[in-house]
Write a protein that holds these residues in place. Sequence first.
Motif: not given
Length: 260
Positions: A106-108, A164, A168, A181-182, A184-185, A213, A215
């Motif tokens: 899951v990427f930005q 997003q 996922i 996850a890179d 992800p938010t 993740m 972040t």
Amino acid sequence: MLDLSARTATLPFMENTDAVRLEAVHKIYGRGGGSVEALAGVTIGFPKGTMTAVMGPSGSGKTTFLHCAAGLDRPTSGSVTLDGREITGMREKALTRLRRERVGFVFQGFNLLPALTVLQNITLPLRLGGHRADDALVASVIERVGLAGRVGHRPAELSGGQQQRVAIARALVTRPAVIFADEPTGALDTRTALEVLGLLREVVRTGGQTIVMVTHDPVAASHADQVVFLADGTLVDRLDRPEADTVAKRMTNLGAWGRS
């Protein structure tokens, strides 16, 4: 600097139930005087069914760490075990198959194909792997991420949070052991980011997946079971059951720890 590698026998996240484990991983780019050591002997494990946030200042090695852990890049030395398999010396074809079947990403930037519908984007990893989609599983995943009414839409017709969620769902549809996850938010507003983080926590709780993740956001990190901090390619600290304020304070002092 806190030497995490010296305490491997006592750390609960270093047990043999790890979904991902790095042992003395070094990653050096370039040669001679112009070489850069992005990772400097990292040893850490991530147990099954947990969510870990990886934090550090720019240039600390977070992206390299994630890529080596996920088998997207090969360490200069050391070993990486993913879902019980040593991947460091694995041939590229076998490694690609392992990533496709046992790893979710899951990427930005969402990385959705604009010409495909939500359903087609979600099932793309199955088609690429030559697998027939399990309709019941796909429907269950779509329901879990709250997209049951959007399967025929294309990415341009969705909000950022919905896109997003598609990403996922795409990561979940192969029943991966690990989701990387890179940020992800990073492209989401605060409210949507909290919804996505809640979904990731639900994935860990109900599906038993392991999430690693990267972040920069202390609030995002506070949703994890633990936070590990990188500085200058080295693990320098860790927090269990993190709170956003505590994470922010640690990040403020991280540069000093990395230079000690």
